[in-house]
Motif scaffolding. Structure first.
Motif, PDB file in Angstrom:
ATOM      1  N   CYS A  64       0.866  -1.177   0.000  1.00 39.55           N
ATOM      2  CA  CYS A  64       0.000   0.000   0.000  1.00 39.55           C
ATOM      3  C   CYS A  64       0.900   1.224   0.000  1.00 39.55           C
ATOM      4  O   CYS A  64       1.689   1.416   0.937  1.00 39.55           O
ATOM      5  CB  CYS A  64      -0.920  -0.006   1.216  1.00 39.55           C
ATOM      6  N   ALA A  65       0.770   2.065  -1.035  1.00 46.76           N
ATOM      7  CA  ALA A  65       1.647   3.223  -1.179  1.00 46.76           C
ATOM      8  C   ALA A  65       1.186   4.428  -0.377  1.00 46.76           C
ATOM      9  O   ALA A  65       1.835   5.471  -0.405  1.00 46.76           O
ATOM     10  CB  ALA A  65       1.765   3.601  -2.655  1.00 46.76           C
ATOM     11  N   GLY A  66       0.061   4.306   0.350  1.00 49.30           N
ATOM     12  CA  GLY A  66      -0.393   5.409   1.183  1.00 49.30           C
ATOM     13  C   GLY A  66      -1.864   5.687   0.993  1.00 49.30           C
ATOM     14  O   GLY A  66      -2.608   4.893   0.416  1.00 49.30           O
ATOM     15  N   GLY A  67      -2.279   6.854   1.490  1.00 46.39           N
ATOM     16  CA  GLY A  67      -3.644   7.293   1.276  1.00 46.39           C
ATOM     17  C   GLY A  67      -3.806   7.888  -0.105  1.00 46.39           C
ATOM     18  O   GLY A  67      -2.819   8.166  -0.803  1.00 46.39           O
ATOM     19  N   ASP A  68      -5.034   8.081  -0.505  1.00 51.34           N
ATOM     20  CA  ASP A  68      -5.322   8.650  -1.828  1.00 51.34           C
ATOM     21  C   ASP A  68      -4.978  10.134  -1.824  1.00 51.34           C
ATOM     22  O   ASP A  68      -5.732  10.974  -1.348  1.00 51.34           O
ATOM     23  CB  ASP A  68      -6.802   8.442  -2.167  1.00 51.34           C
ATOM     24  N   ILE A  69      -3.798  10.446  -2.364  1.00 56.43           N
ATOM     25  CA  ILE A  69      -3.286  11.813  -2.275  1.00 56.43           C
ATOM     26  C   ILE A  69      -4.081  12.776  -3.140  1.00 56.43           C
ATOM     27  O   ILE A  69      -4.138  13.975  -2.858  1.00 56.43           O
ATOM     28  CB  ILE A  69      -1.785  11.832  -2.650  1.00 56.43           C
ATOM     29  N   GLY A  70      -4.716  12.274  -4.195  1.00 53.59           N
ATOM     30  CA  GLY A  70      -5.569  13.124  -5.016  1.00 53.59           C
ATOM     31  C   GLY A  70      -6.757  13.650  -4.233  1.00 53.59           C
ATOM     32  O   GLY A  70      -7.153  14.814  -4.387  1.00 53.59           O
ATOM     33  N   VAL A  71      -7.318  12.814  -3.386  1.00 52.77           N
ATOM     34  CA  VAL A  71      -8.435  13.232  -2.541  1.00 52.77           C
ATOM     35  C   VAL A  71      -7.978  14.302  -1.564  1.00 52.77           C
ATOM     36  O   VAL A  71      -8.671  15.305  -1.331  1.00 52.77           O
ATOM     37  CB  VAL A  71      -9.022  12.021  -1.791  1.00 52.77           C
ATOM     38  N   VAL A  72      -6.790  14.114  -0.990  1.00 57.26           N
ATOM     39  CA  VAL A  72      -6.269  15.090  -0.032  1.00 57.26           C
ATOM     40  C   VAL A  72      -6.018  16.429  -0.724  1.00 57.26           C
ATOM     41  O   VAL A  72      -6.352  17.489  -0.185  1.00 57.26           O
ATOM     42  CB  VAL A  72      -4.981  14.567   0.624  1.00 57.26           C
ATOM     43  N   ALA A 106       0.560  -8.876   8.700  1.00 56.10           N
ATOM     44  CA  ALA A 106       0.652  -7.931   7.583  1.00 56.10           C
ATOM     45  C   ALA A 106       1.813  -8.326   6.685  1.00 56.10           C
ATOM     46  O   ALA A 106       2.963  -8.356   7.127  1.00 56.10           O
ATOM     47  CB  ALA A 106       0.837  -6.512   8.106  1.00 56.10           C
ATOM     48  N   LEU A 107       1.484  -8.630   5.433  1.00 54.73           N
ATOM     49  CA  LEU A 107       2.499  -9.002   4.443  1.00 54.73           C
ATOM     50  C   LEU A 107       2.819  -7.754   3.627  1.00 54.73           C
ATOM     51  O   LEU A 107       2.191  -7.475   2.607  1.00 54.73           O
ATOM     52  CB  LEU A 107       1.982 -10.135   3.557  1.00 54.73           C
ATOM     53  N   MET A 108       3.816  -6.992   4.086  1.00 59.53           N
ATOM     54  CA  MET A 108       4.148  -5.707   3.472  1.00 59.53           C
ATOM     55  C   MET A 108       5.119  -5.916   2.313  1.00 59.53           C
ATOM     56  O   MET A 108       6.264  -5.471   2.330  1.00 59.53           O
ATOM     57  CB  MET A 108       4.699  -4.749   4.523  1.00 59.53           C
ATOM     58  N   ASP A 109       4.642  -6.600   1.304  1.00 62.87           N
ATOM     59  CA  ASP A 109       5.439  -6.970   0.138  1.00 62.87           C
ATOM     60  C   ASP A 109       5.374  -5.843  -0.888  1.00 62.87           C
ATOM     61  O   ASP A 109       4.308  -5.544  -1.429  1.00 62.87           O
ATOM     62  CB  ASP A 109       4.881  -8.273  -0.453  1.00 62.87           C
ATOM     63  N   GLY A 110       6.496  -5.194  -1.165  1.00 59.26           N
ATOM     64  CA  GLY A 110       6.517  -4.103  -2.130  1.00 59.26           C
ATOM     65  C   GLY A 110       6.480  -2.747  -1.442  1.00 59.26           C
ATOM     66  O   GLY A 110       6.802  -2.595  -0.259  1.00 59.26           O
ATOM     67  N   ILE A 111       6.078  -1.725  -2.180  1.00 58.12           N
ATOM     68  CA  ILE A 111       6.070  -0.363  -1.666  1.00 58.12           C
ATOM     69  C   ILE A 111       5.083  -0.240  -0.505  1.00 58.12           C
ATOM     70  O   ILE A 111       3.920  -0.622  -0.627  1.00 58.12           O
ATOM     71  CB  ILE A 111       5.699   0.625  -2.791  1.00 58.12           C
ATOM     72  N   THR A 112       5.568   0.272   0.612  1.00 55.74           N
ATOM     73  CA  THR A 112       4.747   0.450   1.811  1.00 55.74           C
ATOM     74  C   THR A 112       5.084   1.817   2.383  1.00 55.74           C
ATOM     75  O   THR A 112       6.130   1.992   3.015  1.00 55.74           O
ATOM     76  CB  THR A 112       5.034  -0.647   2.842  1.00 55.74           C
ATOM     77  N   MET A 113       4.216   2.788   2.146  1.00 57.52           N
ATOM     78  CA  MET A 113       4.504   4.152   2.565  1.00 57.52           C
ATOM     79  C   MET A 113       3.265   4.798   3.176  1.00 57.52           C
ATOM     80  O   MET A 113       2.135   4.425   2.841  1.00 57.52           O
ATOM     81  CB  MET A 113       4.987   4.990   1.382  1.00 57.52           C
ATOM     82  N   GLY A 114       3.483   5.786   4.049  1.00 60.41           N
ATOM     83  CA  GLY A 114       2.370   6.553   4.592  1.00 60.41           C
ATOM     84  C   GLY A 114       1.278   5.659   5.139  1.00 60.41           C
ATOM     85  O   GLY A 114       1.470   4.912   6.094  1.00 60.41           O
ATOM     86  N   ALA A 165      12.492  10.518   9.376  1.00 61.23           N
ATOM     87  CA  ALA A 165      11.369  11.454   9.316  1.00 61.23           C
ATOM     88  C   ALA A 165      11.751  12.737   8.597  1.00 61.23           C
ATOM     89  O   ALA A 165      10.987  13.250   7.763  1.00 61.23           O
ATOM     90  CB  ALA A 165      10.875  11.774  10.720  1.00 61.23           C
ATOM     91  N   LEU A 166      12.921  13.287   8.884  1.00 64.38           N
ATOM     92  CA  LEU A 166      13.307  14.576   8.315  1.00 64.38           C
ATOM     93  C   LEU A 166      13.842  14.471   6.891  1.00 64.38           C
ATOM     94  O   LEU A 166      13.781  15.435   6.136  1.00 64.38           O
ATOM     95  CB  LEU A 166      14.353  15.260   9.203  1.00 64.38           C
ATOM     96  N   THR A 167      14.354  13.308   6.521  1.00 64.25           N
ATOM     97  CA  THR A 167      14.868  13.125   5.153  1.00 64.25           C
ATOM     98  C   THR A 167      13.866  12.436   4.239  1.00 64.25           C
ATOM     99  O   THR A 167      14.130  12.294   3.048  1.00 64.25           O
ATOM    100  CB  THR A 167      16.157  12.283   5.161  1.00 64.25           C
ATOM    101  N   ALA A 168      12.715  12.015   4.782  1.00 61.53           N
ATOM    102  CA  ALA A 168      11.749  11.206   4.024  1.00 61.53           C
ATOM    103  C   ALA A 168      12.414   9.950   3.485  1.00 61.53           C
ATOM    104  O   ALA A 168      12.114   9.482   2.400  1.00 61.53           O
ATOM    105  CB  ALA A 168      11.125  12.018   2.886  1.00 61.53           C
ATOM    106  N   GLY A 169      13.331   9.403   4.273  1.00 60.53           N
ATOM    107  CA  GLY A 169      14.153   8.288   3.816  1.00 60.53           C
ATOM    108  C   GLY A 169      13.391   6.996   3.612  1.00 60.53           C
ATOM    109  O   GLY A 169      12.435   6.692   4.330  1.00 60.53           O
ATOM    110  N   ARG A 170      13.854   6.231   2.632  1.00 63.99           N
ATOM    111  CA  ARG A 170      13.278   4.925   2.329  1.00 63.99           C
ATOM    112  C   ARG A 170      14.182   3.829   2.862  1.00 63.99           C
ATOM    113  O   ARG A 170      15.404   3.948   2.806  1.00 63.99           O
ATOM    114  CB  ARG A 170      13.096   4.758   0.817  1.00 63.99           C
TER     115      ARG A 170
END
Length: 355
Positions: A64-72, A106-114, A165-170
């Protein structure tokens, strides 16, 4: 159950399966998905035949890449109530998953952000694979880490969480486990067998350990010396930047570049949010703080501008207001944390954060 549904909820032996099924959008969460997940959890909680819940994402690119940023974004420039409703129900779902009376794997396989961190990284058993990439990248779009992410980052070893948190690091699997964002690394091709064993009634934690493999050395563990030096007890973001610049290594110059590209207001609010979270022992306390912060960022020009620059126009040239750290004073930051009339309503069961 049709493949067009954005949440797939079904039984498989002794477990219930919950799949976010929006792979064309990297399984980003919208309000109907959040509500569908909540409804499924309601049904399974009292079903004696369900011993555990397995949560995953459709496709092989993202959990899950996060919340729906278009809605936000639309809410930030239009009706704030839309995003506030999404966040209110999303945070209640995050807390529900963290407190669920049956183990959630939780199987966090792949991109997991926000928002993906919100639904996955507070679960009872948290799995990453060689394809996993985890991040709380909010400062890059003019927001602070939410979904209880500040709590997780605050309790990472040393100052690693503040740095992320400050670098938005992955982070990749080894760092995710080291930082406490995940429990086990399981190769992606072993996940089907793991799920089959769970469906046969095998205990989630010990069974997951059986399939887990060593993810290898964690790069951030080796970087603790300079990261702790740069961030520990730094009073301001400016102090962090000064220390990083003084070290003068290529890796610290990369950190300086990442921080200075982010929104000044978001950076200062984030530093305080993570430090506040060090004294928190529950996800509920952190989510209440998150709701205050997100509501106030919704009314701040940087959020809409950050989403425009990073997601919509993709010009990577946001015009932050204010544009420098020096222009954001302590009173500006404190205002983000002040009580709001309609606080996030969550129970406080007195349970400590994820061990």
């Amino acid at each position: 159950m049709t493949e067009t549904r954005t949440v797939l909820a079904r039984r498989q032996g002794a477990i219930a399966r919950l799949t976010v099924n929006r792979p064309e959008a990297l399984n980003a969460l919208d309000l109907p998905m959040i509500r569908a997940m909540t409804t499924a959890l309601d049904e399974w909680e009292t079903d004696p035949a369900v011993t555990a819940v397995v949560l995953d994402g459709a496709g092989d690119r993202a959990f899950c890449a996060g919340g729906d940023i278009g809605v936000v974004h639309a809410s930030a420039v239009g009706d704030p109530a839309v995003a506030l409703t999404l966040w209110r129900e999303e945070y209640r779902l995050d807390a529900r998953l963290a407190r669920y009376p049956k183990p959630v794997v939780a199987l966090m396989d792949g991109i997991t952000m926000g928002g993906g961190i919100g639904i996955g990284a507070h679960a009872a058993v948290r799995v990453v694979t060689e394809r996993s990439v985890l991040a709380m990248p909010e400062v890059a779009i003019g927001l602070a880490p939410d979904v209880g992410g500040a709590l997780l980052l605050a309790h990472a070893p040393g100052e690693l969480g503040t740095h992320l948190a400050l670098t938005a690091g992955r982070v990749r699997p080894a760092d995710a486990v080291h930082c406490g964002l995940a429990d086990h690394h399981v190769p992606a091709d072993r996940l089907p067998a793991l799920v089959d064993d769970l469906a046969a009634g095998a205990p989630p934690e010990t069974t997951t350990k059986k399939y887990a493999e060593d993810p290898g050395p964690a790069p951030l563990a080796a970087a603790r010396c300079w990261i702790d030096h740069a961030y520990r007890d730094a009073a301001t973001v400016e102090d962090v930047l000064y220390r990083l610049d003084a070290i003068g290594e290529p890796v610290t110059r990369e950190a300086v570049a990442a921080i200075t590209a982010a929104a000044p207001t978001a950076l200062k609010v984030t530093l305080r949010a993570v430090r506040n979270a060090r004294a928190m022992t529950s996800i509920e306390a952190c989510l209440r703080q998150d709701f205050r912060l997100c509501g106030r960022f919704l009314a701040h020009p940087d959020l809409a501008e950050g989403i425009r620059a990073a997601i919509l126009d993709k010009d990577r040239a946001p015009r932050w207001r204010p544009g420098t750290l020096a222009e954001v004073d302590d009173a500006d930051v404190a205002a983000f944390f002040a009580p709001i009339p309609d606080e996030l309503d969550l129970p406080e069961p007195g349970h400590l954060l994820h061990p």
